[in-house]
Design a protein around this motif. Structure first.
Motif, PDB file in Angstrom:
ATOM      1  N   GLN A  87     -13.698   4.727   4.401  1.00  0.00           N
ATOM      2  CA  GLN A  87     -12.594   4.638   3.453  1.00  0.00           C
ATOM      3  C   GLN A  87     -12.403   3.242   2.891  1.00  0.00           C
ATOM      4  OE1 GLN A  87      -8.944   6.546   4.656  1.00  0.00           O
ATOM      5  NE2 GLN A  87     -10.027   7.894   6.078  1.00  0.00           N
ATOM      6  N   GLU A  88     -12.985   2.252   3.564  1.00  0.00           N
ATOM      7  CA  GLU A  88     -12.824   0.880   3.084  1.00  0.00           C
ATOM      8  C   GLU A  88     -14.016   0.032   3.492  1.00  0.00           C
ATOM      9  OE1 GLU A  88      -9.320  -0.707   4.778  1.00  0.00           O
ATOM     10  OE2 GLU A  88     -10.002  -0.561   6.851  1.00  0.00           O
ATOM     11  N   LEU A  89     -14.170  -1.089   2.796  1.00  0.00           N
ATOM     12  CA  LEU A  89     -15.229  -2.043   3.098  1.00  0.00           C
ATOM     13  C   LEU A  89     -14.597  -3.306   3.676  1.00  0.00           C
ATOM     14  CD1 LEU A  89     -17.462  -1.729  -0.086  1.00  0.00           C
ATOM     15  CD2 LEU A  89     -17.699  -0.561   2.097  1.00  0.00           C
ATOM     16  N   PRO A  90     -14.733  -3.556   4.969  1.00  0.00           N
ATOM     17  CA  PRO A  90     -14.120  -4.750   5.574  1.00  0.00           C
ATOM     18  C   PRO A  90     -14.859  -6.016   5.164  1.00  0.00           C
ATOM     19  CG  PRO A  90     -15.405  -3.548   7.208  1.00  0.00           C
ATOM     20  CD  PRO A  90     -15.426  -2.717   5.961  1.00  0.00           C
ATOM     21  N   TYR A  91     -14.134  -6.937   4.594  1.00  0.00           N
ATOM     22  CA  TYR A  91     -14.753  -8.166   4.104  1.00  0.00           C
ATOM     23  C   TYR A  91     -15.415  -8.947   5.233  1.00  0.00           C
ATOM     24  CZ  TYR A  91     -15.211 -12.932   2.431  1.00  0.00           C
ATOM     25  OH  TYR A  91     -15.705 -14.166   2.122  1.00  0.00           O
ATOM     26  N   ASN A  92     -14.775  -8.979   6.415  1.00  0.00           N
ATOM     27  CA  ASN A  92     -15.315  -9.777   7.523  1.00  0.00           C
ATOM     28  C   ASN A  92     -16.675  -9.279   7.979  1.00  0.00           C
ATOM     29  OD1 ASN A  92     -14.019  -7.448   8.472  1.00  0.00           O
ATOM     30  ND2 ASN A  92     -13.826  -8.298  10.529  1.00  0.00           N
ATOM     31  N   GLU A  93     -16.942  -7.983   7.853  1.00  0.00           N
ATOM     32  CA  GLU A  93     -18.242  -7.452   8.237  1.00  0.00           C
ATOM     33  C   GLU A  93     -19.276  -7.684   7.136  1.00  0.00           C
ATOM     34  OE1 GLU A  93     -19.262  -6.378  11.067  1.00  0.00           O
ATOM     35  OE2 GLU A  93     -17.301  -6.566  12.022  1.00  0.00           O
ATOM     36  N   LEU A  94     -18.891  -7.429   5.904  1.00  0.00           N
ATOM     37  CA  LEU A  94     -19.831  -7.626   4.809  1.00  0.00           C
ATOM     38  C   LEU A  94     -20.223  -9.089   4.652  1.00  0.00           C
ATOM     39  CD1 LEU A  94     -18.565  -5.265   1.960  1.00  0.00           C
ATOM     40  CD2 LEU A  94     -20.703  -5.094   3.224  1.00  0.00           C
ATOM     41  N   SER A  95     -19.298  -9.984   4.903  1.00  0.00           N
ATOM     42  CA  SER A  95     -19.575 -11.405   4.701  1.00  0.00           C
ATOM     43  C   SER A  95     -20.656 -11.920   5.648  1.00  0.00           C
ATOM     44  CB  SER A  95     -18.288 -12.219   4.872  1.00  0.00           C
ATOM     45  OG  SER A  95     -17.785 -12.092   6.187  1.00  0.00           O
ATOM     46  N   ARG A  96     -20.875 -11.226   6.764  1.00  0.00           N
ATOM     47  CA  ARG A  96     -21.935 -11.621   7.700  1.00  0.00           C
ATOM     48  C   ARG A  96     -23.319 -11.296   7.160  1.00  0.00           C
ATOM     49  NH1 ARG A  96     -22.231  -8.186  11.267  1.00  0.00           N
ATOM     50  NH2 ARG A  96     -23.507  -9.361  12.727  1.00  0.00           N
ATOM     51  N   LEU A  97     -23.390 -10.320   6.256  1.00  0.00           N
ATOM     52  CA  LEU A  97     -24.678  -9.777   5.833  1.00  0.00           C
ATOM     53  C   LEU A  97     -25.133 -10.407   4.524  1.00  0.00           C
ATOM     54  CD1 LEU A  97     -23.823  -6.058   6.659  1.00  0.00           C
ATOM     55  CD2 LEU A  97     -24.830  -7.795   8.158  1.00  0.00           C
ATOM     56  N   SER A  98     -25.205 -11.720   4.511  1.00  0.00           N
ATOM     57  CA  SER A  98     -25.477 -12.435   3.265  1.00  0.00           C
ATOM     58  C   SER A  98     -26.892 -12.224   2.746  1.00  0.00           C
ATOM     59  CB  SER A  98     -25.215 -13.929   3.462  1.00  0.00           C
ATOM     60  OG  SER A  98     -26.023 -14.431   4.522  1.00  0.00           O
ATOM     61  N   SER A 122     -19.948 -12.560  -0.654  1.00  0.00           N
ATOM     62  CA  SER A 122     -20.995 -13.268   0.092  1.00  0.00           C
ATOM     63  C   SER A 122     -22.375 -12.657  -0.094  1.00  0.00           C
ATOM     64  CB  SER A 122     -20.651 -13.284   1.588  1.00  0.00           C
ATOM     65  OG  SER A 122     -19.413 -13.917   1.817  1.00  0.00           O
ATOM     66  N   LEU A 123     -22.459 -11.517  -0.750  1.00  0.00           N
ATOM     67  CA  LEU A 123     -23.733 -10.803  -0.867  1.00  0.00           C
ATOM     68  C   LEU A 123     -24.471 -11.245  -2.130  1.00  0.00           C
ATOM     69  CD1 LEU A 123     -22.512  -7.256   0.195  1.00  0.00           C
ATOM     70  CD2 LEU A 123     -23.181  -9.197   1.625  1.00  0.00           C
ATOM     71  N   THR A 124     -24.845 -12.503  -2.142  1.00  0.00           N
ATOM     72  CA  THR A 124     -25.432 -13.082  -3.352  1.00  0.00           C
ATOM     73  C   THR A 124     -26.883 -12.679  -3.563  1.00  0.00           C
ATOM     74  OG1 THR A 124     -26.026 -15.076  -2.115  1.00  0.00           O
ATOM     75  CG2 THR A 124     -23.890 -15.070  -3.226  1.00  0.00           C
ATOM     76  N   GLN A 125     -27.513 -12.031  -2.569  1.00  0.00           N
ATOM     77  CA  GLN A 125     -28.906 -11.622  -2.706  1.00  0.00           C
ATOM     78  C   GLN A 125     -29.056 -10.163  -3.130  1.00  0.00           C
ATOM     79  OE1 GLN A 125     -31.273 -14.058  -2.281  1.00  0.00           O
ATOM     80  NE2 GLN A 125     -29.439 -15.315  -2.033  1.00  0.00           N
TER      81      GLN A 125
END
Length: 415
Positions: A87-98, A122-125
């Motif tokens: 239901q949501e995308l947690p920023y703290n988890e996504l930010s780890r996966l740069s 954070s997902l610049t790639q």
């Protein structure tokens, strides 16, 4: 009897007093397996029930997940979370996966509220994002700046949502300097989004509510090759003269299922395919197609064309035309002046009452002719009608005739 020498007690005592394990050859080698260690590399971390076929790939497809996995390896480059109940995308988890390059969130329960402004910061790639079919189509906006750092993104899928004009702004896509494919089909847009990048090659806007296309919205997308606008609400003023002028390299234009009553004027000169079936086009004038001499495919099926309103010079400039579809109209006779390079001609489901040799003259490259579901009878096919159709291989619907060219023994008759 020989006596044993006395034990070397001082040496043994010295060894017992030495700190640490006994020195053994090879133990200082980093590759040597120490006590409790295996010579095999440690297993890769992988979220429960997911599969990780490679060190850079995490596949959690169709696991009924309700919470974003919290132990995804930082080395992940490809993450599939489609067909779950997130239901949501947690920023703290996504930010780890740069290092992510592909993120697939297709078919979840993510709404606009579950998509934080900084979700992809954070997902610049990232090169591919799939965020289609979420929350029964409840994503109505892309937060401002959410895609501002995805300069390597090549494909973005946002179809089957409820995106509106107010849910996108001029900066939503403007920073995507590598974007080649953008799918916004099945949304609620009434205009073409602004700020499209120059690198965009394919823009899918089918099944929206677009009423008019403005040239100003397309200036940035001058590299566009395929524009798909099928099933919108384009009427007589939907594509005014010059609306597509910025798209000088446009290859294919799809306008299926709109309300256009004429061929749009001033189309890009290099256009190769014009797909315009299921509209309201009732006439073809001598200059309606003159601006697109490079057309190879023209589809005007299921419009309102009548023979009396198709000018004899309507196709005069289309020397590159190879496929012409006029099925499902109101034609009573073959159009005059067909391009001599035609290879496919579809005229099924019209009201043809006769076939005469003149319209087929010089069509010596025609291979596929469909005349099914007309009003033709054997006596309606004049002598010499097939004489010049030496390349004909498939003939649909016309009754067998003794005037078939003798050099084509493999002609098929299909009703």
């Amino acid at each position: 009897m020989a006596t044993l020498p006395p034990p070397q007690w001082p040496s043994l005592l010295l060894l017992l007093l030495l700190p640490g394990p006994l020195p053994v050859s090879g133990m200082d080698d980093a590759a040597f397996p120490h006590l409790g260690e295996s010579s095999q590399p440690p297993p890769r971390a992988c979220p429960p029930r997911c599969s990780c076929p490679r060190a850079d790939t995490v596949d959690c497809d169709g696991l009924d997940l309700r919470v974003f996995p919290d132990n995804i390896t930082r080395a992940a480059q490809h993450l599939s979370l489609q067909n779950n109940q997130l239901q949501e995308l947690p920023y703290n988890e996504l930010s780890r996966l740069s290092g992510l390059r592909t993120l697939n969130l297709h078919n979840n329960l993510i709404s606009s509220e579950g998509l934080p402004d900084e979700a992809f910061e954070s997902l610049t790639q990232l090169q591919h994002i799939y965020v289609a079919q979420n929350k029964n189509n409840l994503i109505s906006k892309v937060p401002r700046g959410a895609l501002s750092r995805q300069t390597q993104l090549r494909e973005l899928y946002l179809q089957h949502n409820q995106l509106t004009d107010s849910g996108l702004d001029a900066t939503t896509f403007s920073k995507l300097h590598s974007l080649e494919y953008l799918d916004l089909s099945h949304n609620q847009l009434t205009t073409v989004p602004a700020g499209l990048p120059r690198t965009l090659a394919i823009l899918h806007l089918g099944r929206n509510r677009i009423r008019q296309v403005e040239a100003a919205r397309l200036h940035g997308a001058r590299g566009l090759r395929y524009l798909l606008l099928q099933h919108n609400q384009l009427g007589s003023s939907g594509l005014l003269a010059g609306a597509l002028r910025p798209l000088r390299g446009l290859h294919t234009l799809h306008l299926y299922g709109n309300g256009l009553d004429r061929v749009p004027p001033a189309l890009p000169r290099r256009l190769r395919a014009l797909v315009l079936p299921h509209n309201r086009v009732a006439a073809l004038g001598p200059r309606d197609l003159a601006a697109t001499p490079g057309l190879a495919e023209l589809n005007l099926a299921y419009n309102r064309l009548a023979s009396a309103r198709v000018h004899r010079r309507a196709f005069r400039r289309l020397r590159a035309l190879r496929s012409l579809d006029l099925a499902g109209n109101q034609l009573t006779r073959l159009p005059i002046g067909l391009p001599t390079g035609l290879r496919t001609l579809r005229l099924q489901r019209n009201q043809l009452r006769m076939l005469e040799p003149e319209p087929l003259t010089r069509l010596d490259q025609l291979r596929d002719l469909n005349l099914a579901h007309n009003r033709l009878r054997v006596g309606d096919i004049g002598p010499g009608t097939w004489h010049e159709l030496q390349a004909l291989q498939v003939r649909h619907g016309a009754l067998p005739s003794p005037f078939l060219p003798h050099r084509v023994p493999n002609v098929l008759f299909r009703g």
